[in-house]
Design a protein around this motif. Structure first.
Motif, PDB file in Angstrom:
ATOM      1  N   LEU A  58      24.622 -12.662  67.450  1.00  0.00           N
ATOM      2  CA  LEU A  58      25.686 -13.153  68.055  1.00  0.00           C
ATOM      3  C   LEU A  58      26.609 -13.979  67.395  1.00  0.00           C
ATOM      4  CD1 LEU A  58      22.745 -15.334  69.546  1.00  0.00           C
ATOM      5  CD2 LEU A  58      23.864 -13.385  70.551  1.00  0.00           C
ATOM      6  N   LEU A  59      26.711 -13.765  66.052  1.00  0.00           N
ATOM      7  CA  LEU A  59      28.086 -13.928  65.375  1.00  0.00           C
ATOM      8  C   LEU A  59      28.509 -12.939  65.919  1.00  0.00           C
ATOM      9  CD1 LEU A  59      29.425 -15.873  63.975  1.00  0.00           C
ATOM     10  CD2 LEU A  59      28.145 -14.498  62.048  1.00  0.00           C
ATOM     11  N   THR A  60      28.469 -11.718  65.708  1.00  0.00           N
ATOM     12  CA  THR A  60      29.280 -10.443  65.875  1.00  0.00           C
ATOM     13  C   THR A  60      30.033 -10.454  67.243  1.00  0.00           C
ATOM     14  OG1 THR A  60      28.558  -8.810  64.316  1.00  0.00           O
ATOM     15  CG2 THR A  60      29.420  -7.949  65.303  1.00  0.00           C
ATOM     16  N   GLY A 102      31.672 -21.435  63.192  1.00  0.00           N
ATOM     17  CA  GLY A 102      31.691 -21.931  62.234  1.00  0.00           C
ATOM     18  C   GLY A 102      30.555 -20.212  61.114  1.00  0.00           C
ATOM     19  N   ALA A 103      31.003 -19.878  60.149  1.00  0.00           N
ATOM     20  CA  ALA A 103      30.314 -18.616  59.625  1.00  0.00           C
ATOM     21  C   ALA A 103      30.762 -18.696  57.849  1.00  0.00           C
ATOM     22  CB  ALA A 103      30.634 -17.408  60.582  1.00  0.00           C
ATOM     23  N   ILE A 104      29.838 -20.222  57.205  1.00  0.00           N
ATOM     24  CA  ILE A 104      30.851 -20.065  56.277  1.00  0.00           C
ATOM     25  C   ILE A 104      30.116 -18.921  54.968  1.00  0.00           C
ATOM     26  CG2 ILE A 104      30.706 -21.984  53.952  1.00  0.00           C
ATOM     27  CD1 ILE A 104      32.421 -22.674  56.340  1.00  0.00           C
ATOM     28  N   CYS A 105      29.489 -18.853  55.313  1.00  0.00           N
ATOM     29  CA  CYS A 105      28.864 -17.362  54.462  1.00  0.00           C
ATOM     30  C   CYS A 105      28.843 -16.271  54.940  1.00  0.00           C
ATOM     31  CB  CYS A 105      27.262 -17.933  54.592  1.00  0.00           C
ATOM     32  SG  CYS A 105      26.440 -17.157  55.277  1.00  0.00           S
ATOM     33  N   GLY A 106      30.204 -15.942  56.131  1.00  0.00           N
ATOM     34  CA  GLY A 106      29.967 -14.845  56.548  1.00  0.00           C
ATOM     35  C   GLY A 106      29.111 -13.580  56.843  1.00  0.00           C
ATOM     36  N   GLY A 107      27.858 -14.488  57.895  1.00  0.00           N
ATOM     37  CA  GLY A 107      26.949 -13.756  58.291  1.00  0.00           C
ATOM     38  C   GLY A 107      25.454 -13.455  57.226  1.00  0.00           C
ATOM     39  N   GLU A 108      25.713 -14.225  56.275  1.00  0.00           N
ATOM     40  CA  GLU A 108      24.476 -13.501  55.181  1.00  0.00           C
ATOM     41  C   GLU A 108      23.380 -14.769  55.850  1.00  0.00           C
ATOM     42  OE1 GLU A 108      25.211 -11.631  51.651  1.00  0.00           O
ATOM     43  OE2 GLU A 108      26.614 -10.953  53.097  1.00  0.00           O
ATOM     44  N   GLY A 109      23.421 -15.398  56.279  1.00  0.00           N
ATOM     45  CA  GLY A 109      22.082 -16.268  56.932  1.00  0.00           C
ATOM     46  C   GLY A 109      21.908 -17.191  55.439  1.00  0.00           C
ATOM     47  N   ILE A 110      23.005 -17.751  54.531  1.00  0.00           N
ATOM     48  CA  ILE A 110      22.795 -19.121  53.939  1.00  0.00           C
ATOM     49  C   ILE A 110      23.698 -20.256  54.102  1.00  0.00           C
ATOM     50  CG2 ILE A 110      21.840 -17.173  52.173  1.00  0.00           C
ATOM     51  CD1 ILE A 110      24.653 -17.096  50.716  1.00  0.00           C
ATOM     52  N   CYS A 111      24.462 -20.180  55.191  1.00  0.00           N
ATOM     53  CA  CYS A 111      24.835 -21.683  54.561  1.00  0.00           C
ATOM     54  C   CYS A 111      24.633 -22.066  56.554  1.00  0.00           C
ATOM     55  CB  CYS A 111      26.436 -21.392  55.545  1.00  0.00           C
ATOM     56  SG  CYS A 111      26.926 -20.160  56.983  1.00  0.00           S
ATOM     57  N   GLY A 112      23.634 -21.856  57.316  1.00  0.00           N
ATOM     58  CA  GLY A 112      23.336 -22.870  58.213  1.00  0.00           C
ATOM     59  C   GLY A 112      24.522 -23.540  59.149  1.00  0.00           C
ATOM     60  N   LYS A 113      26.247 -22.697  59.086  1.00  0.00           N
ATOM     61  CA  LYS A 113      26.679 -23.483  60.080  1.00  0.00           C
ATOM     62  C   LYS A 113      26.752 -22.385  61.509  1.00  0.00           C
ATOM     63  CE  LYS A 113      27.672 -26.503  57.216  1.00  0.00           C
ATOM     64  NZ  LYS A 113      28.013 -27.529  57.245  1.00  0.00           N
ATOM     65  N   CYS A 114      26.072 -21.675  61.516  1.00  0.00           N
ATOM     66  CA  CYS A 114      26.588 -20.703  62.556  1.00  0.00           C
ATOM     67  C   CYS A 114      25.316 -20.687  63.689  1.00  0.00           C
ATOM     68  CB  CYS A 114      26.494 -19.559  62.278  1.00  0.00           C
ATOM     69  SG  CYS A 114      25.237 -18.522  61.701  1.00  0.00           S
ATOM     70  N   ARG A 115      25.281 -22.008  63.869  1.00  0.00           N
ATOM     71  CA  ARG A 115      24.241 -22.646  64.925  1.00  0.00           C
ATOM     72  C   ARG A 115      24.950 -22.817  66.368  1.00  0.00           C
ATOM     73  NH1 ARG A 115      21.400 -27.691  63.169  1.00  0.00           N
ATOM     74  NH2 ARG A 115      22.059 -28.763  64.696  1.00  0.00           N
ATOM     75  N   VAL A 135      19.324 -21.445  67.664  1.00  0.00           N
ATOM     76  CA  VAL A 135      19.946 -20.420  66.567  1.00  0.00           C
ATOM     77  C   VAL A 135      20.620 -20.157  65.808  1.00  0.00           C
ATOM     78  CG1 VAL A 135      17.768 -18.951  68.230  1.00  0.00           C
ATOM     79  CG2 VAL A 135      20.388 -18.443  68.447  1.00  0.00           C
ATOM     80  N   LEU A 136      21.077 -19.673  64.221  1.00  0.00           N
ATOM     81  CA  LEU A 136      21.367 -18.929  63.379  1.00  0.00           C
ATOM     82  C   LEU A 136      22.787 -18.040  64.794  1.00  0.00           C
ATOM     83  CD1 LEU A 136      20.502 -19.436  59.873  1.00  0.00           C
ATOM     84  CD2 LEU A 136      21.689 -21.259  61.742  1.00  0.00           C
ATOM     85  N   ALA A 137      23.732 -17.602  64.897  1.00  0.00           N
ATOM     86  CA  ALA A 137      24.041 -16.675  65.768  1.00  0.00           C
ATOM     87  C   ALA A 137      24.104 -15.630  64.458  1.00  0.00           C
ATOM     88  CB  ALA A 137      25.786 -17.345  65.703  1.00  0.00           C
ATOM     89  N   CYS A 138      24.256 -15.798  63.045  1.00  0.00           N
ATOM     90  CA  CYS A 138      23.892 -14.904  62.798  1.00  0.00           C
ATOM     91  C   CYS A 138      22.851 -13.680  62.186  1.00  0.00           C
ATOM     92  CB  CYS A 138      25.003 -14.921  61.693  1.00  0.00           C
ATOM     93  SG  CYS A 138      23.935 -15.555  60.096  1.00  0.00           S
ATOM     94  N   GLN A 139      21.928 -14.042  62.883  1.00  0.00           N
ATOM     95  CA  GLN A 139      20.499 -14.138  62.834  1.00  0.00           C
ATOM     96  C   GLN A 139      19.565 -13.443  63.418  1.00  0.00           C
ATOM     97  OE1 GLN A 139      18.973 -13.608  59.109  1.00  0.00           O
ATOM     98  NE2 GLN A 139      21.204 -14.421  58.930  1.00  0.00           N
TER      99      GLN A 139
HETATM  100  S1  FES Z   1      27.085 -17.739  59.303  1.00  0.00           S
HETATM  101 FE1  FES Z   1      25.922 -18.523  57.657  1.00  0.00          FE
HETATM  102  S2  FES Z   1      24.146 -18.637  57.979  1.00  0.00           S
HETATM  103 FE2  FES Z   1      24.948 -17.225  59.784  1.00  0.00          FE
END
Ligand code: FES
Length: 674
Positions: A42-44, A54-67, A93-97
């Motif tokens: 969903l982030l893409t 918000g995608a602080i970690c660039g989609g790595e699933g480790i920042c929790g900002k892409c809610r 959900v986390l968009a990147c996950q």
């Molecule tokens: S962008 Fe960081 S957890 Fe989704």
């Protein structure tokens, strides 16, 4: 059936297209949609729909900002780590996950929105801050990098039959001495520009006019006539000063005839889609097509800003003769499309540090077709053009006073010195003060808590927000205030540990990591449907961030054999906004404990310094000379840096004697005044 190889490949692709479903993802509240292939997260999908999440970690699933909240449809994927059971039940959900299993309607909640264009109204506090206050001093003499010269050339005679080109070059040289060149295109145009055509009965003839305006730009050691126009157009000469920040890109439109700032605008750096810090983005650049994506993304931001500035000032793009950009080294590399990968690898070598001006058109920046794009010089991989602009704007390079300049951003840059010497270093502070890597952190936009007061007796909290909007999260100034207030109220101890007994009612124990959280604003009073909290992990993160900046300053101070007491001026630069509380900065140990009257908050010094350069060729030379004189100190080779950092990872520091005013406050509170 046997397929020849090419037909076989086509058949596979046809089958894949049949079996691979496309899903339509609609994003609220922007009401934008994208159709994406099955398996696209969903982030893409949000990027494809031009929705910023918000995608602080660039989609790595480790920042929790892409809610995001799935309102309709089905998704597949795991994203429980950063979400409470209740939130999952409500569709978070986390968009990147997660990937869609059907068409979806997805809501991006306020805390995850990056927003798009951010206006800085002419009457706003921010515009005054950018354009008129603090560091931007009136410049009486204007000798801009690109200047227009109205000329009235005498008519050639038999005695004076010099060529048109030589005639123009000689006239300009009288006003602007030095090496001067003119390209073929303008040379071709000159005879017609300098003369009029008089129609006769059967033919036409030349009539001398001689009035033209020459636009001359500095190209390093030589000046170039960029443009020749009929008549006097000297009142239409504009430049755009850019601060290309990791988080925000700021543009100012300057009238180069008067030196006055006509408009200011800012927008989020669209590269945030690829990660919050420079390392995440350099990693993205390693992917196929990634570097081009980053370059295009920043050029589009520049174009959006120029659109807005010219629209508001009613100025044509053709009247803009130059763009001058400052930014950290990585951002300037992406802007120019330079290889940035080596910046992150020892020995940290940038592709270039002092670049000549380029045609803006070459980079896809649409100003006058022959207009120039300049960049401020960089000291090294981690001390960039933004800090050079800050040095210029703060004036520390020509001051007798020993000064410390702290540019606090995702990358914290520190300069110490005066007119005799300058040393600089950079500390990887992280994005915590910009709201990144903090559970309820957000950047300084509407609804962000920017000041916090905790009343020590009853432990009630009062907070203000940007625009007075209902609170949805906390920006840097609010986070510093909150940490200082919690510390002074005894809610956290010097090592940053929560003291739950002090205020049991204000603590929740259902944090993402099972650790306690301090409640600042309850869900009922917030602008979203969740509590605004500060978690134990957030406190640790903030302490590490401020510790990195303080330790960097400490390292520089020690390297020149002085103490913080000897520093006569401390300049803080950055996008904090005017509500930054200096005493809170000292209470948490972000700033040394110097008298508050020695501390000046100078706002966005990067854009102020860039405008100084744009208005003055002399300053452009000067900033390049200053750059050569700076001693860059690499912190990883300072054997005591880690020890300094560890000592600074306390409130305010392990050595309380360094912070006498804070010690006094703590003593007063302990003495029963609490
Ligand atoms: S962008 Fe960081 S957890 Fe989704």
């Amino acid at each position: 059936m046997v397929f020849p190889r090419r037909a076989w490949e086509q058949e596979i692709s046809r089958i894949a297209q049949i079996t691979m479903a496309d899903f339509r993802i609609q994003f609220l509240p922007d009401d934008r949609a994208a159709v994406v292939e099955e398996g696209t997260n969903l982030l893409t999908a949000a990027r494809a729909a031009d929705v910023y999440v918000g995608a602080i970690c660039g989609g790595e699933g480790i920042c929790g900002k892409c809610r995001v909240i799935v309102r309709e449809g089905e998704v597949e994927g795991e994203s429980t780590e950063f979400l409470t059971r209740d939130e999952i039940r409500r569709g978070y959900v986390l968009a990147c996950q997660v990937v869609p299993k059907s068409d979806l309607v997805v809501e991006v909640p306020p805390e995850s929105r990056l927003g798009g264009y951010q206006e800085i109204g002419r009457d706003s506090e921010r515009f005054r801050d950018f354009a008129h206050r603090g560091v931007e001093r009136p410049q009486t003499e204007i000798d801009p990098l690109v200047e227009k010269y109205p000329l009235a050339l005498p008519e050639p005679t038999l005695e004076d039959a010099a060529g048109d080109q030589e005639r123009v070059l000689a006239a300009v040289a009288k006003k602007r001495p030095g090496a001067l060149q003119m390209g073929l295109k303008i040379t071709r145009e000159l005879p017609r520009l300098l003369r009029m055509r008089r129609e006769g009965r059967s033919s036409w003839s030349w009539v001398w006019d001689g009035r033209i305006t020459a636009t001359v730009g500095s190209r390093g050691d030589v000046d170039e006539i960029l443009l020749a126009e009929k008549g006097d157009t000297s009142d239409r000469n504009f430049g755009v000063a850019l601060d290309v920040g990791t988080t925000t890109v700021v543009g100012h439109l300057v009238d180069l005839t008067t030196g006055i700032t006509r408009e200011a605008a800012a927008k989020y750096n669209s590269q945030l889609k690829f990660g919050a810090d420079v390392i995440n983005r350099i990693n993205h650049a390693r992917q196929p097509g990634g570097a081009e994506e980053l370059h295009r993304s920043i050029i589009e931001d520049v174009e959006t800003l120029i659109d807005e500035l010219t629209r508001r000032a009613k100025v044509g793009r053709g009247d803009i003769s130059c763009v001058v950009a400052a930014g950290n080294t990585t951002m300037l590399h992406f802007l120019l499309g330079l290889e940035a990968d080596l910046i992150r690898l020892a020995p940290f070598v940038p592709a270039a540090t002092k670049l000549p001006p380029f045609r803006a058109a070459e980079l896809g920046v649409r100003i006058h077709p022959r207009g120039l794009l300049y960049t401020l010089p960089m000291v090294g991989s981690y001390v960039g053009g933004d800090i050079m602009a800050g040095i210029l704007a703060s004036g520390i390079y020509r001051s007798d006073k020993l000064s410390l300049l702290l540019d606090i951003g995702t990358n914290g840059e520190v300069v110490l010195g005066n007119k005799e010497f300058l040393v600089a270093c950079s500390a990887s502070a992280g994005p915590a003060f910009e709201g990144g890597s903090i559970s309820c952190g957000m950047r300084a936009t509407s609804g962000a808590i920017d000041t916090v007061r905790i009343f020590r007796h009853e432990l009630t909290v009062s907070a203000t927000t940007i625009d007075g909007a209902p609170p949805v999260g906390m920006c840097g100034t609010g986070l510093i205030d909150a940490l200082a207030q919690m510390f002074l109220a005894g809610v956290v101890d010097r090592s940053g540990c929560f003291q739950i007994d002090r205020a049991p009612d204000r603590f929740r124990t259902n944090g993402e990591d099972g650790r306690p959280q301090f409640l600042l604003v309850s869900a009922k009073e917030s602008g979203s449907d969740r509590d605004v909290m500060i978690s134990q992990a957030d406190v640790e993160n903030l302490i590490r961030t401020k510790g990195a900046i303080y330790a960097a300053a400490d390292s520089l101070v020690q390297s020149v054999g002085i103490s913080f007491d000897e520093i006569q001026r401390v300049y803080i630069a950055g996008g904090f906004g005017n509500r930054l509380d200096i005493s809170s900065c000292i209470a948490v140990g972000l700033l040394p404990d110097v008298p508050t009257e020695r501390v000046r908050f100078i706002g966005n010094a990067s854009v102020a310094g860039t405008k100084m350069v744009m208005r003055s060729r002399r300053r452009f030379e000067q900033v390049r000379e200053i750059c050569d004189q700076i001693t860059y100190q690499e912190l990883i080779v300072d054997p005591s840096y880690m020890e300094k950092f560890t000592s600074a990872c306390f409130l305010p520091h392990t050595d309380l004697q360094r912070f006498p005013t804070v010690a006094e406050k703590l003593e007063a509170h302990a003495g029963g005044k609490r």
